[in-house]
Write an enzyme that holds these catalytic residues in place. Structure first.
Site, mmCIF file in Angstrom:
data_model
loop_
_atom_site.group_PDB
_atom_site.id
_atom_site.type_symbol
_atom_site.label_atom_id
_atom_site.label_comp_id
_atom_site.label_asym_id
_atom_site.label_seq_id
_atom_site.Cartn_x
_atom_site.Cartn_y
_atom_site.Cartn_z
ATOM 1 N N HIS A 84 0.845 -1.204 0.000
ATOM 2 C CA HIS A 84 0.000 0.000 0.000
ATOM 3 C C HIS A 84 0.873 1.243 0.000
ATOM 4 O O HIS A 84 2.064 1.188 0.319
ATOM 5 C CB HIS A 84 -0.897 0.036 1.243
ATOM 6 C CG HIS A 84 -2.115 -0.828 1.125
ATOM 7 N ND1 HIS A 84 -2.122 -2.152 1.494
ATOM 8 C CD2 HIS A 84 -3.366 -0.559 0.667
ATOM 9 C CE1 HIS A 84 -3.322 -2.659 1.273
ATOM 10 N NE2 HIS A 84 -4.100 -1.718 0.764
ATOM 11 N N LYS A 102 -0.556 4.940 4.582
ATOM 12 C CA LYS A 102 -1.447 3.995 5.289
ATOM 13 C C LYS A 102 -0.923 3.777 6.706
ATOM 14 O O LYS A 102 0.262 3.565 6.905
ATOM 15 C CB LYS A 102 -1.536 2.669 4.524
ATOM 16 C CG LYS A 102 -2.529 1.702 5.150
ATOM 17 C CD LYS A 102 -2.930 0.603 4.205
ATOM 18 C CE LYS A 102 -3.830 -0.430 4.877
ATOM 19 N NZ LYS A 102 -5.115 0.139 5.291
HETATM 20 P P1 NAD Z 1 -7.465 9.565 4.700
HETATM 21 O O1 NAD Z 1 -6.557 9.881 5.844
HETATM 22 O O2 NAD Z 1 -7.137 10.136 3.357
HETATM 23 O O3 NAD Z 1 -8.962 10.011 5.043
HETATM 24 C C1 NAD Z 1 -9.560 9.904 6.308
HETATM 25 C C2 NAD Z 1 -10.292 11.204 6.564
HETATM 26 O O4 NAD Z 1 -11.050 11.095 7.766
HETATM 27 C C3 NAD Z 1 -9.321 12.395 6.736
HETATM 28 O O5 NAD Z 1 -9.658 13.419 5.836
HETATM 29 C C4 NAD Z 1 -9.542 12.793 8.190
HETATM 30 O O6 NAD Z 1 -9.366 14.177 8.418
HETATM 31 C C5 NAD Z 1 -10.991 12.353 8.407
HETATM 32 N N1 NAD Z 1 -11.350 12.247 9.818
HETATM 33 C C6 NAD Z 1 -10.584 11.875 10.886
HETATM 34 N N2 NAD Z 1 -11.288 11.979 12.026
HETATM 35 C C7 NAD Z 1 -12.519 12.411 11.671
HETATM 36 C C8 NAD Z 1 -13.701 12.720 12.426
HETATM 37 N N3 NAD Z 1 -13.742 12.593 13.751
HETATM 38 N N4 NAD Z 1 -14.796 13.139 11.744
HETATM 39 C C9 NAD Z 1 -14.778 13.279 10.403
HETATM 40 N N5 NAD Z 1 -13.669 13.026 9.639
HETATM 41 C C10 NAD Z 1 -12.580 12.575 10.278
HETATM 42 O O7 NAD Z 1 -7.544 7.984 4.632
HETATM 43 P P2 NAD Z 1 -8.163 7.070 3.473
HETATM 44 O O8 NAD Z 1 -7.074 6.566 2.608
HETATM 45 O O9 NAD Z 1 -9.334 7.751 2.847
HETATM 46 O O10 NAD Z 1 -8.643 5.813 4.326
HETATM 47 C C11 NAD Z 1 -9.598 5.951 5.376
HETATM 48 C C12 NAD Z 1 -9.864 4.583 5.993
HETATM 49 O O11 NAD Z 1 -10.501 3.750 5.014
HETATM 50 C C13 NAD Z 1 -8.599 3.817 6.437
HETATM 51 O O12 NAD Z 1 -8.912 3.077 7.604
HETATM 52 C C14 NAD Z 1 -8.333 2.892 5.270
HETATM 53 O O13 NAD Z 1 -7.602 1.739 5.634
HETATM 54 C C15 NAD Z 1 -9.749 2.542 4.887
HETATM 55 N N6 NAD Z 1 -9.929 2.056 3.507
HETATM 56 C C16 NAD Z 1 -10.812 1.044 3.346
HETATM 57 C C17 NAD Z 1 -11.114 0.575 2.077
HETATM 58 C C18 NAD Z 1 -12.169 -0.500 1.947
HETATM 59 O O14 NAD Z 1 -12.497 -0.905 0.806
HETATM 60 N N7 NAD Z 1 -12.754 -0.975 3.067
HETATM 61 C C19 NAD Z 1 -10.485 1.120 0.962
HETATM 62 C C20 NAD Z 1 -9.584 2.170 1.143
HETATM 63 C C21 NAD Z 1 -9.324 2.642 2.438
#
Ligand code: NAD
Length: 265
Positions: A153, A157
């Site tokens: 990744h 991450k």
């Molecule tokens: P990212 O850091 O780009 O985005 C997360 C966002 O959440 C950030 O903008 C952050 O400011 C925001 N955030 C944090 N606390 C918050 C709160 N209390 N209220 C509202 N917003 C809040 O990360 P990402 O790459 O978008 O990934 C996010 C999560 O999704 C990770 O856990 C990742 O592993 C997971 N993910 C899952 C899949 C899937 O298919 N299940 C795919 C990609 C990523």
């Protein structure tokens, strides 16, 4: 018309989710970011590169209009807070956040016991098909075949191994009817001794902008099978999550995963 709130709308996944909601013609009634974020007050549609939304990004779900489904791809601690809100509001929830500890996951499930929830470590259709194939392969390729999960990744991450890699490991254990927690080997360093038969090893790469690559390897003397999935664009997860939100609207309370949504089981 399904009304959706996206938590973490300014994140990598959040922006793709806003785009997928617009592509499906669904209604975005709320978008949140963490308190203190520079993105508060900005337009989630414009941020995602689609038409401007009729709402702005706020720092609390309480400030959002009513919705049918909350989609959350944030952090485990914030997802727990969002789950409490969804439980009180009787809102359905699609959760993609990964990296929950066992205690957090337990709390999450008990908070949402009365809600309809889809939770998946990976919302891509290809990955969910791969999980089914891995479970089947593991039932045929018994412990004479060494099972290893390799994942890669992007460097931002924060959890490892990825939720998808862990799901692949669990698929191996389920296929072999063994205990995943007893068989998982997360690190090897120094004089490790020989590999334990039946163990499930994990290797993790964090580099550059890799969206997500997973391989399940079954290796024996002279014979090796690899089941591999490569994601090249986050829209694959966002499209799957929005599909789950649409499916969830007609489901009774319960915890579902993407294989339920895709009717693969
Ligand atoms: P990212 O850091 O780009 O985005 C997360 C966002 O959440 C950030 O903008 C952050 O400011 C925001 N955030 C944090 N606390 C918050 C709160 N209390 N209220 C509202 N917003 C809040 O990360 P990402 O790459 O978008 O990934 C996010 C999560 O999704 C990770 O856990 C990742 O592993 C997971 N993910 C899952 C899949 C899937 O298919 N299940 C795919 C990609 C990523």
């Amino acid at each position: 018309m399904i009304r959706i709130i996206v938590a973490g709308a300014g994140g990598r996944m959040g922006r793709n989710l806003v785009r997928a909601i617009a592509d499906e013609g669904l209604e975005l009634t709320g978008a949140t970011e963490r308190p203190g974020s520079d993105l508060l007050g900005t337009n989630p549609g414009e941020l995602a590169g689609v038409a401007a939304s009729g709402i702005l990004i706020v720092d609390s779900l309480k400030q959002c209009q009513a919705a049918d489904v909350l989609i959350d791809f944030t952090l485990p601690e914030s997802s727990l807070g969002h789950a409490r809100f969804a439980a009180e509001a009787g809102m359905r929830m699609v959760v993609g956040t990964t990296g929950f500890t066992t205690t957090q996951l337990h709390e999450f499930k008990s908070v949402l016991a009365g809600n309809a929830v889809v939770m998946a470590a990976n919302f891509s259709i290809g990955v969910n098909l791969a999980l089914g194939l891995i479970q089947r392969a593991a039932g045929i390729l018994d412990e004479r075949y060494d099972a290893e999960i390799i994942e890669a990744h992007h460097k931002a991450k924060v959890d490892a191994p990825s939720g998808t890699a862990l799901a692949m490991g669990r698929a191996v254990a389920d296929g072999r009817e063994t205990d995943f927690n007893e068989q998982a080997v997360y690190a090897r360093h120094g004089h490790t001794g020989q590999r334990d038969p039946g163990s499930i090893g994990f290797s993790v790469i964090r580099a550059g902008d890799i969206v997500g690559e997973h391989t399940a390897m079954f290796a024996a003397a002279g014979d090796r099978l690899e089941i591999r999935h490569i994601a090249t664009d986050r829209m694959t997860f966002a499209t799957g999550a929005v599909r789950a939100a649409k499916w969830l609207k007609d489901q009774p309370p319960g915890f579902y995963d993407m294989r339920d949504v895709l009717e693969m089981q």
